[in-house]
Design a protein around this motif. Structure first.
Motif, short mmCIF file in Angstrom:
data_model
loop_
_atom_site.label_atom_id
_atom_site.label_comp_id
_atom_site.label_asym_id
_atom_site.label_seq_id
_atom_site.Cartn_x
_atom_site.Cartn_y
_atom_site.Cartn_z
N MET A 1 0.91 -5.89 2.49
CA MET A 1 0.58 -7.13 1.78
C MET A 1 -0.53 -7.87 2.54
SD MET A 1 2.30 -8.70 -1.01
CE MET A 1 3.65 -7.56 -0.92
N THR A 2 -1.60 -8.22 1.86
CA THR A 2 -2.69 -8.93 2.53
C THR A 2 -2.43 -10.43 2.43
OG1 THR A 2 -3.99 -9.12 0.51
CG2 THR A 2 -4.34 -7.15 1.84
N ASN A 3 -3.27 -11.20 3.11
CA ASN A 3 -3.09 -12.64 3.07
C ASN A 3 -3.64 -13.26 1.79
OD1 ASN A 3 -1.77 -12.92 5.49
ND2 ASN A 3 -3.70 -12.80 6.62
N ASP A 4 -4.51 -12.53 1.17
CA ASP A 4 -5.11 -13.06 -0.05
C ASP A 4 -4.20 -12.73 -1.25
OD1 ASP A 4 -8.41 -12.74 -1.58
OD2 ASP A 4 -6.58 -13.78 -2.23
N MET A 5 -3.51 -13.74 -1.71
CA MET A 5 -2.52 -13.53 -2.75
C MET A 5 -3.13 -12.99 -4.04
SD MET A 5 0.49 -16.22 -3.33
CE MET A 5 1.17 -16.29 -4.94
N THR A 6 -4.32 -13.47 -4.37
CA THR A 6 -4.96 -12.99 -5.60
C THR A 6 -5.16 -11.48 -5.54
OG1 THR A 6 -6.15 -15.07 -5.56
CG2 THR A 6 -6.88 -13.44 -7.17
N ASP A 8 -3.46 -9.35 -3.80
CA ASP A 8 -2.16 -8.70 -3.92
C ASP A 8 -1.71 -8.63 -5.37
OD1 ASP A 8 -2.02 -8.36 -1.24
OD2 ASP A 8 -0.73 -10.11 -0.86
N ILE A 9 -1.90 -9.74 -6.06
CA ILE A 9 -1.46 -9.78 -7.46
C ILE A 9 -2.26 -8.80 -8.29
CG2 ILE A 9 -1.43 -11.24 -9.54
CD1 ILE A 9 -0.70 -13.59 -7.64
N LEU A 10 -3.58 -8.79 -8.08
CA LEU A 10 -4.43 -7.88 -8.85
C LEU A 10 -4.05 -6.42 -8.57
CD1 LEU A 10 -7.95 -9.55 -8.71
CD2 LEU A 10 -6.52 -9.10 -10.73
N TYR A 11 -3.83 -6.13 -7.30
CA TYR A 11 -3.46 -4.77 -6.95
C TYR A 11 -2.16 -4.40 -7.66
CZ TYR A 11 -1.74 -0.79 -4.31
OH TYR A 11 -1.25 0.43 -3.97
N THR A 12 -1.22 -5.32 -7.63
CA THR A 12 0.10 -5.04 -8.20
C THR A 12 0.04 -4.87 -9.72
OG1 THR A 12 1.14 -6.29 -6.43
CG2 THR A 12 2.46 -5.94 -8.41
N ILE A 13 -0.70 -5.74 -10.38
CA ILE A 13 -0.68 -5.63 -11.85
C ILE A 13 -1.52 -4.46 -12.35
CG2 ILE A 13 -0.08 -8.05 -12.25
CD1 ILE A 13 -2.87 -8.76 -12.74
N ILE A 30 5.78 -10.86 -4.06
CA ILE A 30 4.59 -11.65 -3.68
C ILE A 30 4.92 -13.15 -3.73
CG2 ILE A 30 2.22 -12.28 -4.33
CD1 ILE A 30 1.92 -9.39 -5.40
N ALA A 31 5.60 -13.53 -4.79
CA ALA A 31 5.97 -14.94 -4.93
C ALA A 31 6.87 -15.36 -3.77
CB ALA A 31 6.70 -15.16 -6.26
N GLU A 32 7.86 -14.54 -3.48
CA GLU A 32 8.80 -14.88 -2.41
C GLU A 32 8.09 -15.01 -1.07
OE1 GLU A 32 11.97 -12.06 -1.89
OE2 GLU A 32 12.57 -12.97 0.00
N ASN A 33 7.14 -14.11 -0.84
CA ASN A 33 6.47 -14.09 0.45
C ASN A 33 5.39 -15.16 0.60
OD1 ASN A 33 8.09 -12.12 1.42
ND2 ASN A 33 6.67 -10.44 1.00
N SER A 34 5.15 -15.89 -0.48
CA SER A 34 4.10 -16.92 -0.39
C SER A 34 4.60 -18.17 0.33
CB SER A 34 3.59 -17.27 -1.80
OG SER A 34 4.64 -17.86 -2.55
#
Lengths: 501, 304
Positions: A1-6, A8-13, A30-34
């Motif tokens: 998981m990187t620090n850039d949440m966007t 992470d989300i893009l990768y995941t979706i 991702i949400a939990e880890n934010s």
């Protein structure tokens, strides 16, 4: 998981290798880890930073236990008010009720790691065997296709039963990685039933075998869940914090320093972290009060039913590192001194754990199988692949290093073609190992599609699919594909000698 | 019984074996055979070492060395089995250091004498000490070879020690040495597994160099005593009349439903160069022979 949440989300979706359900789960993570709200002690923080302990990517804001082990027997007796289910009257009611509960287990991943001691739960409803087989096939298929996780674990009781025989038969036939399966072996388990279990194990790499006497002594009324974790029925494995023992030599000045200073210090760091996480789960999130399982008595919030899992990996690397062993015959698994030191380390860890008062429930020692990011550490106290001694000595080593692992440990042996005609061979090994103090053993055919990766099953053909950027139903494939590579799974020593005529 | 100094030449000990009888067994292979079968799959167990030294040169790890000693200085116990009958070996033999051995089998590939230098001369007590750690995990032991019954006194002592520990004793034999009158040996023997290599005297002599009488008599007598676990026939197309072999074998064991008939496919693995022209049998041929045994009343048939 990187620090850039966007990112992470893009990768995941966009990830082509996961199903929708897996995607949803990754998004939740991702949400939990934010946010990070667990209050760790300075000691824990120090050890997270130096890499000697890890949180298993369990989530930075744990709002549920890692593992939940409901009392299915009680559930069968009383039904569920919350789920609006009456106690079952026939086999179809029984499998229907179970499936309803499976989909309402509040644990990491949202899916059950334990689905009950199936033969004991279902045997009272076996009237017509054909009908029972149909219902059980329906249950197993549903579990495999919707829970789809090789960490989902079914148990089989020690007694011969019609339901047990049906499950063994279907398991051999279906060749699926989910559910994982363990037979709780007792000395009075009939040989004939045991042979049926071994025939299934030969065909489909499951069930594994647990030493019922030992685990019952340590854990009371227990279940084997996930890989081979052992937890009390009606209990929870709240969290698992892992000691990366392969990192300990860096922190020690000498073998004595490791035993006398580093280990007590590291045990404090792990237990502190377990307490911190439990505090968040139990007090901050009111985990128990927020689930009907607790209201209905299916899980209990008391000392004997709340387990903080103290995991460890890399004993072999720890021993070899701190003693500076390079010669094959002196290293962990073969060298007398190395093995004796390994045993000393494990005793020391247990002593330190036992000395420490546990804030919630009790600590259980667990030989962890590894995660896919691991390299350079062997699961639990096992001997590294490629360095195994002759099988009897490997088994004895496994026993010595895991005597205190009340929350589970396992060792696995691939066997070759000739063993398929002689299931008694495996039974002799298992009985001898259990009499000598082994807790848990798995076997699998070296040439089968279903193979055991450290502690759970994957299909070799699924790993191929995953590598080709395709989604597979079984989530564990994702772990399996990497663990496979990092731990040289396929190099594991195959057992059963080819005799020359 | 006290431990004796009787030794046997031990070729190999396999801790756990799935293919040497009931369940998990420790298999002990003794060197030297009184037959010389065409298709022998481990011909290096047939003869004893002549100490020519070819393997010593070839060994990549230095596990072998030539030892030359004057007569009398060699420990008699250690010498037995190392071609003790040969005067030359009394002064010269190949010493084997198991701790240096990497089991690459270069020595065996080099040997022109159908022998092996990796032989340890051991007493029953010494073998026992080595195999005792395996005992929790095994049903028992199986001695094989070579031909293990060439060392009956050794076996009798070893079996006695093994039985005392509550484990079973199996002898894997070609049946050439009469066992039916060896009372002391039979007292400590649970089961035998006997080869039936051919169905006629002529075929048997051609294939093995020895007659058929003793194997047949051993099979008959051991079956009567309830000490016959299985008979085994290696099916070799074109060399012997395999149907005759299976007919004979089946007639011998049909009355004993627990005795297994193991039909083994001849395979090229391990076989000497000069016999590699012999064909491996087809699956159909094996099934047909299995069918024959079944029709003749054999209950347990295993094709492998």
């Amino acid at each position: 998981m990187t620090n850039d949440m966007t990112q992470d989300i893009l990768y995941t979706i966009k990830n082509p290798r996961v199903t929708f359900r897996q995607r949803l789960k990754d998004m939740a993570k991702i949400a939990e880890n934010s946010v990070e709200l667990v209050r760790y002690t300075e000691k824990s923080k120090e050890y997270f930073a130096n890499g000697a302990i890890m949180d298993m990517f369990e989530g930075k804001t744990p709002y549920r236990t890692r593992y939940c082990v409901p009392d299915y027997e009680l559930f069968m007796k009383q039904g569920s008010k919350f789920l609006m289910l009456e106690p079952p009257k026939d086999i179809w009611d029984a499998v229907g009720n179970l499936l309803c509960l499976y989909h309402n287990i509040p644990a990491d991943g949202g899916l059950p790691v334990y689905i009950g001691c199936l033969d004991e739960l279902l045997e009272p409803f076996v009237r017509d065997e054909k009908e029972a087989e149909k219902a059980i096939r329906f249950l197993l298929t549903h579990v495999d296709r919707t829970i789809s996780n090789a960490f989902c674990h079914a148990n089989l009781g020690p007694r011969d039963s019609r339901a047990g025989r049906i499950i063994l038969k279907l398991t051999a036939e279906m060749q699926r990685p989910c559910p994982n399966m363990t037979l709780l072996y007792r000395e009075d388990t009939p040989d004939d039933y045991l042979m049926a279990a071994f025939e299934t194990a030969i065909a489909s790499a499951k069930p594994s075998f647990a030493n019922d006497a030992l685990y019952r002594r340590d854990m009371g009324n227990y279940a084997v869940v996930s890989c081979y974790n052992v937890l009390p029925i009606g209990g929870c494995g709240l969290t698992l914090v892992r000691l990366n023992m392969h990192k300990l030599p860096e922190l020690a000045e000498s073998p004595e320093d490791l035993l006398e200073r580093v280990i007590p210090d590291a045990v404090t760091a792990v237990c502190d972290a377990i307490d911190s996480r439990c505090e968040f789960i139990v007090d901050d999130c009111s985990y128990y009060e927020n689930t009907f399982l607790y209201d209905e008595g299916l899980i209990k919030k008391d000392k004997d039913h709340m387990i903080g899992m103290f995991g460890f990996v890399g004993l072999a690397e720890c021993v070899n590192g701190v003693l500076g062993l390079t010669k094959p015959e002196e290293r962990f698994g073969k060298g007398k001194e190395a093995d004796a030191f390994g045993e000393k380390i494990m005793r020391r860890i247990r002593e330190e754990i036992d000395k420490r008062p546990c804030k919630y429930g009790k600590y259980g020692l667990h030989a962890q199988v590894g995660v896919m990011e691991d390299s350079g550490s062997t699961p639990g106290g096992r001997i590294p692949i490629g360095e195994e001694p002759d099988l009897p000595f490997q088994i004895m080593n496994f026993i010595r290093m895991h005597r205190d692992c009340d929350a589970g440990c396992g060792e696995l042996f691939p066997f070759e073609e000739t063993v398929k005609r002689n299931p008694q061979y495996l039974a002799d090994i298992m009985k001898g190992a259990f009499k000598s103090g082994a807790r848990y053993l798995s076997f699998y055919g070296s040439d089968s599609d279903l193979v055991r990766v450290t502690g759970y099953l994957v299909k070799k053909s699924d790993i191929e699919k995953f590598r080709n950027n395709k989604a597979t139903l079984n989530e564990a494939t994702v772990n399996g594909s990497e663990v496979h590579r990092n731990l040289h799974l396929l190099d594991r020593k195959v057992r059963g000698e080819e005799k020359k005529e | 019984m006290g431990k004796t100094n009787i030794t046997a030449p031990v070729n190999k000990i396999i801790s756990f074996s799935a293919v040497d009888g009931f369940g998990n067994r420790t298999a002990i292979f003794l060197q030297g055979c009184n037959q010389n079968c065409w298709y022998c799959h481990n011909p290096e167990t047939i003869h004893h070492c002549k100490a020519c030294g070819a393997c010593v040169e070839a060994c990549p790890t230095g596990a072998l060395r030539i030892v030359e000693e004057s007569e009398g200085s060699v420990d008699a116990g250690k010498r037995e089995g190392l071609a003790a009958e040969r005067e030359t070996v009394r002064k010269r033999y190949v010493a084997y250091d198991i701790s240096k051995c990497c089991n690459c089998d270069t020595c065996i590939k080099t040997c022109r004498e159908n022998a092996s230098p990796k032989i340890r001369s051991m007493t029953a007590g010494e073998v026992m000490e080595e195999i005792l750690p395996y005992f929790p995990f095994i049903d028992g032991i199986t001695t094989s070879g070579g031909e293990c019954t060439m060392h009956l006194d050794f076996l009798t002592e070893l079996y006695g020690l093994v039985e005392k520990e509550g484990k079973t004793t199996y002898a894997d034999t070609n049946g050439q040495i009469p066992l039916w009158d060896k009372e002391a040996f039979l007292r400590v023997t649970d089961q035998t597994m006997i080869d039936l290599k051919a169905g006629t005297e002529e075929d048997h002599r051609k294939l093995t160099g020895m007659g058929l009488h003793n194997p047949v008599e051993n099979i008959r007598r051991m079956a009567e005593l309830g000490k016959l676990y299985e008979i085994r026939t290696v099916v070799v197309p074109g060399v012997v009349d395999n149907r005759r072999t299976v007919e004979l074998g089946s007639s011998l064991i049909a009355a004993y439903p627990k005795v297994r008939y193991k039909l083994i496919k001849f395979r090229h693995f391990g076989v000497r160069q000069e016999y590699l022209h012999i064909q491996e049998p087809s699956d159909e041929e094996m099934e047909a022979l299995g069918g024959l045994a079944k029709r003749m009343g054999v209950k347990e048939i295993m094709i492998t």
